[in-house]
Design an enzyme around this catalytic site. Structure first.
Site, PDB file in Angstrom:
ATOM      1  N   HIS A 105       0.899  -1.153   0.000  1.00 35.32           N
ATOM      2  CA  HIS A 105       0.000   0.000   0.000  1.00 35.32           C
ATOM      3  C   HIS A 105       0.941   1.207   0.000  1.00 35.32           C
ATOM      4  O   HIS A 105       1.739   1.353   0.928  1.00 35.32           O
ATOM      5  CB  HIS A 105      -0.860  -0.039   1.267  1.00 35.32           C
ATOM      6  CG  HIS A 105      -1.933   1.008   1.347  1.00 35.32           C
ATOM      7  ND1 HIS A 105      -2.989   0.909   2.229  1.00 35.32           N
ATOM      8  CD2 HIS A 105      -2.117   2.180   0.676  1.00 35.32           C
ATOM      9  CE1 HIS A 105      -3.793   1.964   2.091  1.00 35.32           C
ATOM     10  NE2 HIS A 105      -3.263   2.760   1.156  1.00 35.32           N
ATOM     11  N   HIS A 124       7.723   7.275   3.849  1.00 32.11           N
ATOM     12  CA  HIS A 124       8.349   7.330   5.171  1.00 32.11           C
ATOM     13  C   HIS A 124       8.846   8.754   5.396  1.00 32.11           C
ATOM     14  O   HIS A 124       9.490   9.333   4.510  1.00 32.11           O
ATOM     15  CB  HIS A 124       9.576   6.413   5.238  1.00 32.11           C
ATOM     16  CG  HIS A 124       9.291   4.959   5.105  1.00 32.11           C
ATOM     17  ND1 HIS A 124       9.242   4.110   6.184  1.00 32.11           N
ATOM     18  CD2 HIS A 124       9.063   4.177   4.011  1.00 32.11           C
ATOM     19  CE1 HIS A 124       8.998   2.871   5.772  1.00 32.11           C
ATOM     20  NE2 HIS A 124       8.887   2.883   4.459  1.00 32.11           N
TER      21      HIS A 124
END
Ligand code: AMP
Length: 154
Positions: free
Chosen positions: A94, A98
């Protein structure tokens, strides 16, 4: 409303930011304090699967979240990373960005952050080096972050 991150169902208490097409999620296995994720609401695995509106919303959200996270965790810079597909190290299918606050000297060799990113994957939750955080611990962090985003955070 059910919040999904790949195959995982996310508790609302773990979400600290919401925009029209994306949300901000505290991390089960952060590699540094303030390591969070920005995720499109729509469950698609690859960056190329996103519509232009979703790309725009995801990266504007990353910009907003990065600004707050850097200040809140006393960062001097940010690492933004997308592991786009399993061969690139993606373990949750998905799309997610980050966001990791950085300081001079936090990793002796700067790019070793990517080694730690690899180790933090959920596929390695049994890795004793980095155990997953408890729901309570994640909720405390999300509760601290949520008010920093004013109207956009629900
Ligand atoms: P990647 O290896 O790039 O796919 O990154 C997956 C990220 O998702 C890692 O930072 C994991 O710690 C994080 N993660 C996996 N499962 C969860 C979860 N249920 N809640 C929050 N973060 C998660």
């Amino acid at each position: 409303m059910t919040i999904t991150f790949g195959p995982h169902t996310i508790r609302p208490g773990q979400v600290f930011f919401r925009s029209a097409l994306s949300y901000g999620l505290v991390n089960l296995k952060p590699i540094a304090p303030g390591h969070v994720l920005v995720v499109p609401h729509r469950l698609v695995p690859r960056f190329t699967d996103l519509t232009p509106d979703e790309v725009s919303d995801l990266f504007q959200s990353a910009q907003t979240i990065g600004r707050v996270i850097e200040r809140q965790f006393r960062g001097e810079s940010l690492t933004l990373a997308v592991q786009d597909g399993p061969a690139a190290g993606q373990t949750v299918p998905h799309v997610h960005v980050h966001i990791i606050p950085r300081r001079f000297g936090d990793w002796t060799n700067n790019d070793d952050i990517y080694v730690d990113l690899e180790k933090s994957s959920v596929a390695r939750v049994d890795n004793p080096e980095r155990p997953p955080r408890s729901e309570e611990e994640m909720a405390v962090e999300a509760d601290m972050l949520r008010p920093l985003f004013g109207e956009t955070a629900h």
